[in-house]
Structures are given as C-alpha cells and as structure tokens.
Design a protein around this motif. Sequence first.
Motif, mmCIF file in Angstrom:
data_model
loop_
_atom_site.group_PDB
_atom_site.id
_atom_site.type_symbol
_atom_site.label_atom_id
_atom_site.label_comp_id
_atom_site.label_asym_id
_atom_site.label_seq_id
_atom_site.Cartn_x
_atom_site.Cartn_y
_atom_site.Cartn_z
ATOM 1 N N SER A 113 0.611 -1.092 0.026
ATOM 2 C CA SER A 113 -0.062 -0.038 0.190
ATOM 3 C C SER A 113 0.889 1.234 0.066
ATOM 4 C CB SER A 113 -0.813 -0.036 1.071
ATOM 5 O OG SER A 113 -0.172 0.193 2.314
ATOM 6 N N ARG A 169 -8.606 6.090 0.507
ATOM 7 C CA ARG A 169 -10.002 5.976 0.757
ATOM 8 C C ARG A 169 -10.090 6.080 2.177
ATOM 9 N NH1 ARG A 169 -12.197 1.037 -2.673
ATOM 10 N NH2 ARG A 169 -14.065 2.274 -2.378
ATOM 11 N N PRO A 227 -13.475 -9.425 -2.336
ATOM 12 C CA PRO A 227 -12.417 -8.549 -2.189
ATOM 13 C C PRO A 227 -11.051 -8.801 -1.680
ATOM 14 C CG PRO A 227 -13.853 -8.278 -0.254
ATOM 15 C CD PRO A 227 -14.308 -9.338 -1.054
ATOM 16 N N THR A 228 -10.071 -8.056 -1.994
ATOM 17 C CA THR A 228 -8.803 -8.471 -1.362
ATOM 18 C C THR A 228 -8.935 -7.844 0.184
ATOM 19 O OG1 THR A 228 -7.930 -6.081 -1.901
ATOM 20 C CG2 THR A 228 -7.548 -7.821 -3.536
ATOM 21 N N GLU A 254 -9.206 -4.124 0.151
ATOM 22 C CA GLU A 254 -10.278 -3.537 -0.290
ATOM 23 C C GLU A 254 -11.471 -3.672 0.711
ATOM 24 O OE1 GLU A 254 -10.151 -4.634 -5.004
ATOM 25 O OE2 GLU A 254 -11.099 -6.091 -3.767
ATOM 26 N N HIS A 255 -11.518 -4.736 1.327
ATOM 27 C CA HIS A 255 -12.317 -4.918 2.506
ATOM 28 C C HIS A 255 -12.182 -3.954 3.493
ATOM 29 C CE1 HIS A 255 -15.403 -6.735 5.093
ATOM 30 N NE2 HIS A 255 -14.645 -6.893 5.978
ATOM 31 N N GLU A 284 -10.986 -1.027 3.316
ATOM 32 C CA GLU A 284 -11.378 0.308 2.789
ATOM 33 C C GLU A 284 -12.752 0.579 2.959
ATOM 34 O OE1 GLU A 284 -7.428 1.819 0.047
ATOM 35 O OE2 GLU A 284 -9.158 0.489 -0.786
ATOM 36 N N THR A 285 -13.395 -0.305 2.758
ATOM 37 C CA THR A 285 -14.825 -0.326 2.359
ATOM 38 C C THR A 285 -15.707 -0.750 3.592
ATOM 39 O OG1 THR A 285 -14.938 -2.318 1.172
ATOM 40 C CG2 THR A 285 -14.533 -0.446 -0.141
#
Length: 437
Positions: free
Chosen positions: A36, A89, A208-209, A212-213, A215-216
């Motif tokens: 990241s 994000r 999701p990766t 991704e999880h 972040e969301t």
Amino acid sequence: MSTTIQTSATSLLRFATAGSVDDGKSTLVGRLLHDSKSVLSDQLEAVEHASRKRGQTAPDLALLTDGLRAEREQGITIDVAYRYFATPRRRFILADTPGHVQYTRNMVTGASTAELAVVLVDARNGVVEQTRRHAAVAALLRVPHVVLAVNKMDLVEYAEPVFAAIAEEFTAYAASLGVTDVVAVPISALAGDNVVEPSAHMDWYGGPTLLEHLETVAVGTDPSDQSARFPVQYVIRPQSGEYLDYRGYAGQLASGVLRVGDPVTVLPSGHTTTVAGIDALGVETDIAWAPQSVTVRLAEDIDISRGDLIAAGTIPVPTKDVEATVCHLSERPLTIGAKVLLKHTTRTVRALVKEISYRIDIDTLEQRSGAEGLAVNEIGHVVLRTAEPLALDDYTDNRRTGSFLLIDPADGTTLTAGMAGEAFETVQIDADGEDWV
C-alpha cells in the motif's frame, strides 16, 4: 442528524490482527504496509539490509513490524505494535497483537478499541486452539467486524476446497459466540496474493482483497443510536472577569448526543436538570456528539465533581455490586478477598473481590466453577463490591461505559480488564454429553 461514517479519505478504521505463532501475521502486516506504499524508503532499505545479513535474497517484510530484538531473534511477535497508515480511501490504526498463548492479554489490549479484527489462519493447519481463542476474545470485546485471513494458500496449491472448509468451520464457531459479521479472504502474505492486489492464482475467489475490505467496511455508528454518556473529567470555575459565575464540566462525550435543552441526570447522585450550554474549543454550540471533547454547562448549580456521569436517554442504575466478565492481565493472580481500585471512565473507587463465579475455558467455552483465583490471561466472571456506587452500562450496550480496570492500590499496576455483564452465550456440556446453551 446522522453522523454514520462509511468510507472517505477522512474516515478512520481501528483494527487489530491476531494469529497463531508462525501463521505469517507479521509478514501479512509487512506486506500490507509495503504494497500500500506506506513504508518509508529508509525503512525498506533497513529491512533489505537486515535480510541480506540473514542470507535472504528477498526482503523479509516481517521485520517491518517485529521491532523488539527478542521478536526478531525468535521470529515471533511479543508486544502490541501500533502502525498508522493511510490510503486515498481511508486512514488506519493497526494494532498488531501477539499470537502466542502467553500473550493473550496483549490481544485484549490491542482489540479493546478495535472496530475490526483480522484473525490469521495457516491454510495447512486450519482452525486450531489459538484461532478459537482469538475469536473468543474478539467476541468477548464485542469487536463488530471479523476478517478470517486464510494465509499460505500457495503452500496448499491455492486449493479452493481447503479454503472453503476452513471458512465454514471458523464461521460456525464465530456464530456460536455471537459474531455474525465474518468475511473470509484467501491470501498468501509472502507472495502478495489478495492482500493488496488480486491474486492471479485464485480465479475461483470473487471477493475483495484484504485491503479492499478494510477500505470499504462500514465503520462508525450514528451517535443518536446510543444514550448520551458524559463522564466529567474536570470542573471549570474561572471566577474572574466576565466568567465570574461560569461553571462548566469538561470531558469527552463517551457516547450519544447532547443538545442544549436536553434533560439530563447526574450520577450517582441522581439529580436532574437540563443542558444550558455547550462549549467546544471556546465556541458555543447547540449540539455535541461522541467522541467530541466539550464543556457542558447545566441550568442548575449541582454538586458535581470529577468522576460523576452526566447521562441522558436510558439512565443506568448506580450500584455497589458489580458483576462482570474479566480478563486477568497481571502475573499476580486475582483472588477472592483481594482489595483493589476500580477505574470506570474518570471515576476511581475502592473495591473488594467478593466472588469468582466461574472461569471460562476459552477452548471449549465451558464455565468452570469453584475457582479461587484467576491467573494471567484467564477469563472469568466475578462479583465486586465497591465503596461508592458506580453507574455502569452493560458492556453489550456500551463498550466505553461498560468497561473498567482493576488496579493494584499499592503500586498502581493494572491487574484486570473488566466488562460489565455476561461474556457471550457459552455452550455447556451436560452429563449425557449433549450441548445446551
């Protein structure tokens, strides 16, 4: 008004990682930081240099998190390591907690303020005793979101059936603890599969990766969903100039929303009044919500001091008899008859351990009665008698005002972390071997 936080560049997620020894947790955290782009160049150079000295051709990303010399020598995590990083994000505070059974107390520390827990599992070993222990601690601390990261998928040839079996077993166990929000992600921290970038080796996985999880996932709550709780930290009385008659109560709103004109109750005295004014950063405002730090002014002059609780909505009943689930953190056992200090929000009172009702076997969730004391890392149910009444919420309803610490009055050492009320639904085994709740 709604202040529910979803996802934005300014939202913050506090999460903790946990896993058994050698499951690759430090490598996962290192990979997450590295991929990241949250690692400074000089940090990466130091890791590459240390890896070359060990004879490794590639940088050992675990060294990004294992900061203690003992951790690097043994290849394990010992202390709770906090890492701060951000993506476009979301911002993150990561508590990297130890995996070894003797450091279970450190996971309690790291997960106590977390909104999400990442539980790591070695795909070759599946759900083991320490996995269940970490799931139980997450459930005990009411962590709302859990991610099962099935690591080392490269060592099981990225087999979908292996992942599916582990995910099914863990999800069923978590559900028995009352944890319903579980997301399973197959990863390889060493190779980078599904950590930040999607894996080319697991086309059968459509989720999701891990990043991704993170972040969301929805974090934060609408403060208006909880009753207002305002522990008084300091009484402000300037008694000079234009503030001659000013009397304000400073602190951090632990939960809920306070508005000018709201009826409130001061605990433990039980006096009722209304909110006359709210000052935030020296400016008057009509409303405050958790976790803002503000000064509250009341319509009537009431005898209020540090440790009192200004409450609105559902009002807790002050009591001197406290029943709670506790995790013992000290090497010194907690015994019946022990005299301790109990710190609840900004209030500290003397207390006596009247009873240790039972000890919870984290592996089986069985309640074992007859305990004379709790050793380090043990979790049990206790009854305390306090010298002064306390206004505690049930921990299930409010993590901030339902929690407390037990402190050694002799030297100030933290002994025990407590959560008012029962732990979670536990499975008992009767004489015929049948399960019942």
